[in-house]
Design a protein around this motif. Structure first.
Motif, PDB file in Angstrom:
ATOM      1  N   GLN A 211       0.827  -1.208   0.000  1.00 62.64           N
ATOM      2  CA  GLN A 211       0.000   0.000   0.000  1.00 62.64           C
ATOM      3  C   GLN A 211       0.861   1.259   0.000  1.00 62.64           C
ATOM      4  N   ALA A 212       2.003   1.192   0.697  1.00 61.78           N
ATOM      5  CA  ALA A 212       2.887   2.352   0.784  1.00 61.78           C
ATOM      6  C   ALA A 212       3.902   2.388  -0.339  1.00 61.78           C
ATOM      7  N   CYS A 213       4.246   1.221  -0.887  1.00 61.69           N
ATOM      8  CA  CYS A 213       5.216   1.159  -1.988  1.00 61.69           C
ATOM      9  C   CYS A 213       4.754   0.094  -2.975  1.00 61.69           C
ATOM     10  N   PRO A 214       3.980   0.472  -3.988  1.00 58.65           N
ATOM     11  CA  PRO A 214       3.485  -0.525  -4.949  1.00 58.65           C
ATOM     12  C   PRO A 214       4.570  -1.103  -5.844  1.00 58.65           C
ATOM     13  N   PHE A 215       5.644  -0.322  -6.086  1.00 55.67           N
ATOM     14  CA  PHE A 215       6.653  -0.766  -7.049  1.00 55.67           C
ATOM     15  C   PHE A 215       8.032  -0.302  -6.600  1.00 55.67           C
ATOM     16  N   TYR A 216       9.017  -1.206  -6.748  1.00 54.30           N
ATOM     17  CA  TYR A 216      10.395  -0.893  -6.353  1.00 54.30           C
ATOM     18  C   TYR A 216      11.329  -1.570  -7.339  1.00 54.30           C
ATOM     19  N   SER A 217      12.370  -0.824  -7.751  1.00 55.05           N
ATOM     20  CA  SER A 217      13.368  -1.397  -8.665  1.00 55.05           C
ATOM     21  C   SER A 217      14.762  -1.068  -8.152  1.00 55.05           C
ATOM     22  N   ALA A 218      15.700  -1.932  -8.475  1.00 55.84           N
ATOM     23  CA  ALA A 218      17.099  -1.722  -8.097  1.00 55.84           C
ATOM     24  C   ALA A 218      17.983  -2.275  -9.204  1.00 55.84           C
ATOM     25  N   ARG A 219      19.034  -1.514  -9.545  1.00 60.64           N
ATOM     26  CA  ARG A 219      19.963  -1.948 -10.593  1.00 60.64           C
ATOM     27  C   ARG A 219      21.384  -1.755 -10.088  1.00 60.64           C
ATOM     28  N   ARG A 220      22.205  -2.710 -10.319  1.00 62.36           N
ATOM     29  CA  ARG A 220      23.576  -2.685  -9.828  1.00 62.36           C
ATOM     30  C   ARG A 220      24.496  -2.094 -10.896  1.00 62.36           C
ATOM     31  N   ILE A 221      25.357  -1.165 -10.488  1.00 64.86           N
ATOM     32  CA  ILE A 221      26.382  -0.584 -11.366  1.00 64.86           C
ATOM     33  C   ILE A 221      27.730  -0.845 -10.708  1.00 64.86           C
ATOM     34  N   GLU A 222      28.582  -1.538 -11.384  1.00 66.82           N
ATOM     35  CA  GLU A 222      29.851  -1.962 -10.796  1.00 66.82           C
ATOM     36  C   GLU A 222      31.013  -1.119 -11.311  1.00 66.82           C
ATOM     37  N   ASN A 223      32.063  -1.107 -10.497  1.00 61.05           N
ATOM     38  CA  ASN A 223      33.349  -0.488 -10.846  1.00 61.05           C
ATOM     39  C   ASN A 223      33.225   0.996 -11.188  1.00 61.05           C
ATOM     40  N   VAL A 224      32.424   1.701 -10.406  1.00 63.07           N
ATOM     41  CA  VAL A 224      32.310   3.145 -10.643  1.00 63.07           C
ATOM     42  C   VAL A 224      33.520   3.842 -10.031  1.00 63.07           C
ATOM     43  N   LYS A 225      33.812   5.012 -10.547  1.00 60.90           N
ATOM     44  CA  LYS A 225      34.873   5.857 -10.011  1.00 60.90           C
ATOM     45  C   LYS A 225      34.232   7.135  -9.483  1.00 60.90           C
ATOM     46  N   VAL A 226      34.208   7.248  -8.163  1.00 65.98           N
ATOM     47  CA  VAL A 226      33.584   8.404  -7.530  1.00 65.98           C
ATOM     48  C   VAL A 226      34.580   9.552  -7.513  1.00 65.98           C
ATOM     49  N   GLY A 227      34.162  10.697  -7.975  1.00 65.38           N
ATOM     50  CA  GLY A 227      35.035  11.862  -8.002  1.00 65.38           C
ATOM     51  C   GLY A 227      34.251  13.104  -8.349  1.00 65.38           C
ATOM     52  N   PRO A 228      34.941  14.192  -8.649  1.00 67.30           N
ATOM     53  CA  PRO A 228      34.235  15.425  -9.019  1.00 67.30           C
ATOM     54  C   PRO A 228      33.458  15.242 -10.309  1.00 67.30           C
ATOM     55  N   SER A 229      32.348  15.960 -10.404  1.00 70.95           N
ATOM     56  CA  SER A 229      31.521  15.899 -11.612  1.00 70.95           C
ATOM     57  C   SER A 229      32.147  16.733 -12.713  1.00 70.95           C
ATOM     58  N   PRO A 230      31.890  16.382 -13.963  1.00 71.42           N
ATOM     59  CA  PRO A 230      32.351  17.233 -15.068  1.00 71.42           C
ATOM     60  C   PRO A 230      31.674  18.603 -14.992  1.00 71.42           C
ATOM     61  N   GLU A 231      32.291  19.564 -15.651  1.00 72.13           N
ATOM     62  CA  GLU A 231      31.830  20.943 -15.512  1.00 72.13           C
ATOM     63  C   GLU A 231      30.388  21.118 -15.978  1.00 72.13           C
ATOM     64  N   TRP A 232      30.009  20.450 -17.074  1.00 68.57           N
ATOM     65  CA  TRP A 232      28.642  20.631 -17.582  1.00 68.57           C
ATOM     66  C   TRP A 232      27.603  20.161 -16.584  1.00 68.57           C
ATOM     67  N   LEU A 233      27.912  19.053 -15.880  1.00 70.86           N
ATOM     68  CA  LEU A 233      26.968  18.522 -14.903  1.00 70.86           C
ATOM     69  C   LEU A 233      26.871  19.438 -13.689  1.00 70.86           C
ATOM     70  N   ARG A 234      28.009  19.896 -13.211  1.00 69.91           N
ATOM     71  CA  ARG A 234      28.005  20.813 -12.075  1.00 69.91           C
ATOM     72  C   ARG A 234      27.264  22.093 -12.424  1.00 69.91           C
ATOM     73  N   THR A 235      27.531  22.605 -13.621  1.00 75.21           N
ATOM     74  CA  THR A 235      26.880  23.857 -14.027  1.00 75.21           C
ATOM     75  C   THR A 235      25.370  23.688 -14.077  1.00 75.21           C
ATOM     76  N   ARG A 236      24.912  22.548 -14.583  1.00 78.88           N
ATOM     77  CA  ARG A 236      23.478  22.328 -14.718  1.00 78.88           C
ATOM     78  C   ARG A 236      22.779  22.311 -13.354  1.00 78.88           C
ATOM     79  N   ILE A 237      23.261  21.509 -12.436  1.00 76.62           N
ATOM     80  CA  ILE A 237      22.538  21.380 -11.169  1.00 76.62           C
ATOM     81  C   ILE A 237      22.739  22.613 -10.287  1.00 76.62           C
ATOM     82  N   GLU A 238      23.916  23.221 -10.349  1.00 81.73           N
ATOM     83  CA  GLU A 238      24.143  24.411  -9.522  1.00 81.73           C
ATOM     84  C   GLU A 238      23.371  25.615 -10.044  1.00 81.73           C
ATOM     85  N   SER A 239      23.052  25.621 -11.338  1.00 84.69           N
ATOM     86  CA  SER A 239      22.300  26.747 -11.892  1.00 84.69           C
ATOM     87  C   SER A 239      20.908  26.845 -11.285  1.00 84.69           C
ATOM     88  N   VAL A 240      20.364  25.732 -10.796  1.00 83.24           N
ATOM     89  CA  VAL A 240      19.021  25.751 -10.196  1.00 83.24           C
ATOM     90  C   VAL A 240      19.081  25.540  -8.690  1.00 83.24           C
TER      91      VAL A 240
END
Length: 788
Positions: A211-240
């Motif tokens: 009743q509280a959660c009719p649908f749930y999905s999960a997807r695994r992404i392996e071997n990611v490299k966590v670090g600073p975002s590229p400039e275009w991505l930072r500019t987009r989210i920081e603009s708003v």
């Protein structure tokens, strides 16, 4: 919510003038709260790379940086920030640059060390609100490039989204609305919103609260490299207004801002076993991403692994499974949470979030897997991750809204104009509705999954008029001037009464229409309630005096030395609770409040019946008369006459009742029947031109029996019907115990009589003759002894 116009242009053509876009949305009911420009268009600000850093020799909080600005010359810059490291690329304001805050950059010495410019933070460049450190740019930024290349000009519109339009809480959603309103096409050049065709697995997820959660999905992404975002991505989210954290978290926020579907990234290596979606257990606690621990209740929906709670569904993830710089594998959540539960949990825990804001208003079920796929592909592109070829799902997506039928004649009747059926169909199709069935007089429409606010035919008609244009519906004059009714006159007169009494120094009070048991006994006959809620509210009040005395008692106990109050309200007369409008007045205590160095003996005077009488007379347009009467609550009582009708009573509260109130002075009260006092004949105002000729005043003094009233004397004077007599005013009264010189049972009164003719100046002989006739009438009719 803030929207980037540059971002919107990826999906739809925007008018060149932003004002036209604002007008288009505003006329359609999507209010624009503000428009702002962004971007860094500043000369002599470039991308620089920090090549070396050392402590300042004369200041503990400063460092000396060596930077490469692309000119081939190493520059030395003194810096106060601590968030950088050698190799970072940062904005450099060269000498001669002028920043948005007005700061002019020049070469100078700081604590004895030469500085050839300034390294800038986001707030100094106007790109954000962060002033805690330098603005760290993307490693891919070109050294020496003008900063305007990294932060192009943009316009940000702040849009007020109503709670029923959750579909507009994304750039794609607002672009879809703009396209529908403007009649243009919506585009997706990158094909990013297509339905993903991944094989699905039912393993690894259990939903215990469908009743509280009719649908749930999960997807695994392996071997990611966590670090600073590229400039275009930072500019987009920081603009708003969204702060950049790292590439994985930024991707999740970006997809939410782009598509309106929140997602959450767990550190997959910190999860233990399968994912369970259930209601919290009593006493469970949760450590959130904000570092605070929250107590949970069985009303809260949580995401857990085999050991602990790892997230509050639709609100916030947990700190223990959050993405950090060491994260390698991601479990990406995308789900549908019921709005009511999310709203309740966010309020109960005082834990609002961007995700809960959207889930509370309802997300588009059709966008859940698309958003998950979009985020996974960005993590592949930006974070070098490898998304799983299989997505785990549990539950069923909510069904689409029910079909809605719309009759064209109904649309025309409601709008007051004729809109062609073909136009109606075209508009609804632009808003994403599909025709199920079409007939001559109506059509049945399939509602898209993102418009769950469309449930009735009037909702579809609203969509029609929003796109057709409210301004195209001509105004019609459906009413005419209506003359004032007696009710209007009475309302205006009551307002004047309030202002008049307030001007005389009285305060308005409001007392309850229900009185307690004790007051029923004191007041006598009152209409009692059959089912009173308490002993304090057992009957309808039969008068206003009881409530005014209660207000006086509370003021006396509060230390008040002067109480002058009034109330306009309804009373209920027994036996059938007939309603009457009444005006109640009460005066008590000192005539003036406080002490003053200029105060004379008058300041020690106490309010008396004359003060009460003056307040009563001020509320009537026509003269009122007073005659002796009787009242069960009053020791001295007078009836108030309006013409030949009794309009109310006035007098002094009996000493025994005043003593129960701890009163130290006499209490004077009055109550008037407003229904009678506000009759048109009594409230009608007359106007006359100003007098052009002088008046002649003559005094007349007389000795009369003590029982003769002022009203009787005035009546005798006016009965003489002297055309030249304009006004009569009492100015002296001598009576009581000090009347031994004129005889017991008698009193002396003195009046000023004013004579005037509006057409000429009176002669002394004319005035003397008229005055003599009045004197003779007083002597013959009243037996007055006129004093010379």
């Amino acid at each position: 919510m803030k929207f980037s116009v540059n971002w919107l242009r990826e999906f739809v053509d925007i008018p060149e003038k932003i004002e036209e876009l604002a007008e288009l949305l505003t006329l359609a009911g999507v209010e624009i709260e503000g428009i702002a420009t962004r971007g860094v268009n500043i000369d002599k600000v470039v991308v620089a790379e920090i090549t070396a850093s050392s402590p300042h020799p004369n200041a503990d909080r400063l460092t000396v940086c060596e930077v490469n600005d692309g000119s081939g010359i190493k520059r030395q810059i003194v810096c106060g920030a601590k968030n950088y490291k050698v190799g970072d690329k940062v904005p450099l304001a060269l000498p001669g640059a002028v920043l948005p805050n007005g700061l002019k950059i020049r070469a100078s010495k700081l604590r004895g060390v030469e500085s050839e410019g300034m390294l800038c933070s986001a707030i100094e460049l106007g790109t954000g609100e962060d002033a805690t450190g330098l603005l760290i740019l993307s490693p891919a930024a070109n050294v020496g490039a003008p900063i305007r290349d990294l932060f192009p000009d943009d316009t940000i519109i702040d849009v007020e989204i109503t709670p029923n339009r959750g579909d507009l809480l994304s750039h794609f959603g607002l672009a879809r609305e703009i396209a529908a309103l403007a009649g243009t096409s919506l585009r997706d050049n990158a094909g990013r919103f297509g339905e993903p065709s991944l094989p699905a697995s039912k393993e690894g997820i259990t939903i215990e609260a469908p009743q509280a959660c009719p649908f749930y999905s999960a997807r695994r992404i392996e071997n990611v490299k966590v670090g600073p975002s590229p400039e275009w991505l930072r500019t987009r989210i920081e603009s708003v207004g969204t702060r950049s954290i790292n590439n994985i978290v930024d991707i999740s926020n970006f997809v939410m801002l782009e598509l309106g579907q929140p997602t959450h990234a767990f550190d997959a290596d910190k999860l233990k076993g399968d994912i369970h979606v259930r209601l919290a257990r009593e006493g469970e606690k949760f450590l959130a991403l904000d570092g605070k621990t929250y107590p949970l209740t069985p009303r809260d929906l949580v995401i857990t692994d085999e050991e602990r709670v790892v997230g509050i569904g639709g609100v916030m993830g947990g700190e223990e499974t959050g993405v950090t710089s060491t994260t390698q594998n991601i479990l990406l959540e995308a789900a549908y949470f019921a709005p009511a539960g999310i709203r309740r949990t966010a309020r109960d825990l005082s834990l609002p979030s961007d995700a809960s804001y959207r889930f509370e208003r309802g997300v588009d079920p059709a966008m859940i897997l698309r958003a998950s796929h979009r985020a996974a592909e960005l993590m592949r592109e930006i974070g070098s991750g490898k998304p799983s070829e299989v997505i785990s799902i549990a539950g069923e997506l909510p069904q689409n809204p029910a079909d809605v039928s719309l009759y064209y004649e109904r649309c025309n009747q409601l709008l007051g104009i004729i809109v062609a059926p073909r136009t109606v169909d075209q508009i609804l199709k632009r808003f994403g509705l599909n025709e199920r069935e079409t007939r001559d007089d109506h059509a049945t429409w399939q509602i898209p999954s993102y418009r769950r606010d469309l449930v009735r035919d009037v909702d579809l008609i609203e969509e029609v008029v929003r796109a057709f244009g409210v301004h195209k519906i001509s105004g019609t004059n459906r009413s005419r001037f209506t003359s004032l009714s007696p009710a209007d006159h009475a309302h205006d007169r009551e307002t004047e009464l309030r202002l008049t009494l307030a001007g005389r120094g009285l305060y308005e009070v409001r007392t309850s229409k229900l009185i307690p048991r004790h007051d029923v006994i004191v007041a006598g006959n009152a209409v009692e309630l059959r089912n009173p809620l308490s002993e304090d509210h057992v009957a309808l009040r039969p008068d206003l005096i009881t409530g005014l005395l209660g207000a006086l008692e509370r003021n006396i106990r509060g230390g008040a030395e002067r109480v002058a109050i009034f109330e306009l309200g309804r009373i209920f007369l027994p036996p059938d609770a007939t309603e009457q409008r009444r005006l109640g007045i009460l005066v008590y205590g000192k005539a003036a409040t406080g002490a003053h160095w200029r105060a004379d003996q008058k300041s020690k005077r106490r309010l008396d019946f004359v003060d009460l009488k003056g307040a009563i007379e001020s509320v009537s347009e026509t003269p009122l008369a007073f005659r002796r009467g009787q009242h069960r609550d009053l020791a001295l009582a007078a009836e108030i006459l309006a013409g030949n009708d009794v309009a109310g009573f006035a007098g002094q509260i009996a000493v025994t009742r005043a003593a129960r109130l701890d009163a130290t002075a006499a209490i004077f009260v009055a109550e008037l029947n407003l229904d009678l006092l506000l009759e048109p004949g009594l409230t009608a105002r007359t106007f006359q031109e100003m007098d052009r000729y002088p008046a002649v005043r003559r005094d007349i003094a007389m000795i009369v029996p003590e029982t003769l009233t002022h009203s009787e004397i005035l009546g005798a004077i006016r009965a003489a019907d002297e055309s030249l007599l304009q006004n009569v005013e009492l100015f002296d009264l001598f009576g009581g115990e000090a009347t031994s010189q004129i005889g017991a049972g008698r009193k002396s009164l003195a009046y000023t009589l004013t004579y005037r003719d509006k057409n000429r100046t009176l002669t002394s002989e004319e005035v003397t003759a008229a005055h003599a006739r009045i004197r003779e009438r007083l002597q013959s009719e009243l037996g007055a002894e006129v004093r010379e």
